[in-house]
Design an enzyme around this catalytic site. Structure first.
Site, PDB file in Angstrom:
ATOM      1  N   GLY A 134       4.860  -5.849 -14.193  1.00 25.35           N
ATOM      2  CA  GLY A 134       5.989  -6.467 -13.525  1.00 25.35           C
ATOM      3  C   GLY A 134       5.642  -7.601 -12.594  1.00 25.35           C
ATOM      4  O   GLY A 134       6.541  -8.158 -11.924  1.00 25.35           O
ATOM      5  N   THR A 180       4.082   4.123 -19.113  1.00 26.06           N
ATOM      6  CA  THR A 180       5.124   5.155 -19.193  1.00 26.06           C
ATOM      7  C   THR A 180       4.663   6.344 -20.010  1.00 26.06           C
ATOM      8  O   THR A 180       5.185   7.448 -19.857  1.00 26.06           O
ATOM      9  CB  THR A 180       6.415   4.582 -19.804  1.00 26.06           C
ATOM     10  OG1 THR A 180       6.164   4.179 -21.150  1.00 26.06           O
ATOM     11  CG2 THR A 180       6.917   3.400 -19.013  1.00 26.06           C
ATOM     12  N   ARG A 186       0.021   1.029  -7.485  1.00 28.81           N
ATOM     13  CA  ARG A 186       0.097   2.363  -8.079  1.00 28.81           C
ATOM     14  C   ARG A 186      -1.256   3.054  -7.904  1.00 28.81           C
ATOM     15  O   ARG A 186      -2.274   2.600  -8.418  1.00 28.81           O
ATOM     16  CB  ARG A 186       0.438   2.214  -9.569  1.00 28.81           C
ATOM     17  CG  ARG A 186       1.038   3.419 -10.209  1.00 28.81           C
ATOM     18  CD  ARG A 186       1.764   3.057 -11.488  1.00 28.81           C
ATOM     19  NE  ARG A 186       0.922   2.368 -12.443  1.00 28.81           N
ATOM     20  CZ  ARG A 186       1.346   1.418 -13.276  1.00 28.81           C
ATOM     21  NH1 ARG A 186       2.588   1.019 -13.235  1.00 28.81           N
ATOM     22  NH2 ARG A 186       0.526   0.858 -14.134  1.00 28.81           N
TER      23      ARG A 186
END
Length: 389
Positions: A152, A279, A358
């Site tokens: 992103g 994901t 993250r």
């Protein structure tokens, strides 16, 4: 049966891939632009260099003489991988696939123009003036993102012309590699978005994992859950598109193919990654008989994958840092996750924390007929218990 594997990019996904390979007796050299990257901590050897430096990349290839090269990131001088294939080295999934998918323009033109897959309307821009002109065609709201980026970075939703200067600068600053161009996309009013993990094999049929639903913020993954509720027709449409584009790109491996599901437009192709997908970390919760990393490892080695089966329901939620650290970060709250039933904690082992980075993931699972919303809420709550300092 032992192969020497050169892993280009050593983040958290690479770390799980290395573990899967080592359980199969393989030898892995983990590479990245900084020392002590997560995959380096579990690999047989490591190299620190800029993979955008073609000469440095080929020097590492010539030094280690790998059997297989597995790219895990976008910031690679990908045209050199064609030279590696000419040297007899297997590139995963293929040099063609890596070159196309590392640049959003290449993959979008292949998907939309050549293969006829349904995509959002789009335009490209190399200057702010071209960006302004593109938005006049696409309209508002729209999505602006660099042609080369990951997680992103540089992506934003723009609602008015007044937001364009910031979006342009953000996209340029977030670009990876030396491609300074952006893509402007129509904003799709979708019901949900899914990742369809797709496995292409050297000597077997293309296989699909049960669909994974996910939530993103600024184009970056925040949580995922499997199986996602998808109608049989939409699932078939997504599988057909995934099979078509992976076949065109060629090669063996696991791919993360992303789709929007719209009540009016149907299934819309979004993006594709030629490697395990963030994901897909939900598969580490035992949702499938084989995790995405085990599947990638087998496909890379050419080992058989007889079937992919859904074993239980799962959810994942990321642990984000709220602080900056100069050195190795510390954590608190891990015991809250460990005290919860049917839950796993993964701390990635990154040597520094940045705001919004993250740093780990919480995984939860339950029976296939369990309440998925409750499972996702539990997973988010546990991830919020873990703090970086």
């Amino acid at each position: 049966m032992t192969k020497k594997i050169l892993l280009l990019g050593s983040g958290e996904l690479g770390k799980e891939f290395v573990i899967a390979c080592q359980r199969k007796g393989q030898y892995v050299i983990a590479c990245d632009s900084y020392a002590h990257a997560p995959a380096m901590q579990v690999a047989d050897a490591c190299e620190v260099f800029s993979m955008l430096d073609g000469e440095a990349l080929m020097a590492v290839v010539n030094r280690h003489k790998p059997d297989i090269i597995v790219p895990e990131i976008e910031a690679i001088r990908t045209e050199k991988l064609y030279d590696c294939e000419k040297m007899g080295i297997q590139v995963v999934p293929s040099a063609r696939a890596v070159n196309f998918t590392m640049n959003r323009k290449e993959i979008r033109e292949l998907a939309n123009t050549e293969l006829g897959l349904k995509t959002a309307n789009y335009r490209y821009a190399k200057t702010f003036e071209e960006l302004t002109a593109a938005t006049e065609v696409i309209g508002f709201p729209c999505i602006i993102k660099p042609l080369m980026s990951s997680s992103g970075h540089g992506q934003s939703k723009v609602d008015t012309p007044a937001e364009l200067p910031h979006a342009w600068k953000y996209a340029c600053d977030g670009a990876r590699g030396d491609v300074k161009e952006v893509i402007v996309e129509q904003f799709i009013a979708f019901d949900s978005e899914i990742t369809l993990l797709t496995v292409t094999q050297k000597n077997g049929p293309t296989l699909f994992c049960p669909p994974i639903g996910h939530v993103q913020k600024g184009g970056d993954y925040r949580e995922s859950f499997q199986p996602a509720a998808v109608s049989p027709q939409m699932l078939k449409d997504a599988q057909d598109m995934a099979a078509k584009i992976t076949q065109a790109l060629t090669g063996a491996g696991l791919w993360g193919v992303e789709f929007f599901l719209s009540p009016t437009e149907g299934v819309i192709f979004s993006e594709l990654s030629p490697r395990p997908h963030d994901t897909g970390m939900v598969t580490l919760a035992g949702t499938q008989n084989l995790s995405e990393f085990e599947l990638h490892c087998r496909a890379v080695l050419g080992w058989p994958i007889p079937e992919i089966t859904q074993e239980r329901m799962g959810a994942s939620a990321v642990i984000l840092s709220e602080v900056e650290t100069q050195g190795w970060p510390n954590y608190k709250g891990e015991e809250q996750v460990c005290a919860a039933t049917n839950s796993y904690l993964r701390i990635f082992g990154k040597p520094q924390a940045h705001v919004g980075r993250r740093m780990g993931v919480v995984l939860c699972w339950d029976k296939l007929d369990a309440d998925q919303d409750a499972l996702r809420q539990k997973c988010r709550r546990l991830a919020n218990e873990v703090k970086v300092y």
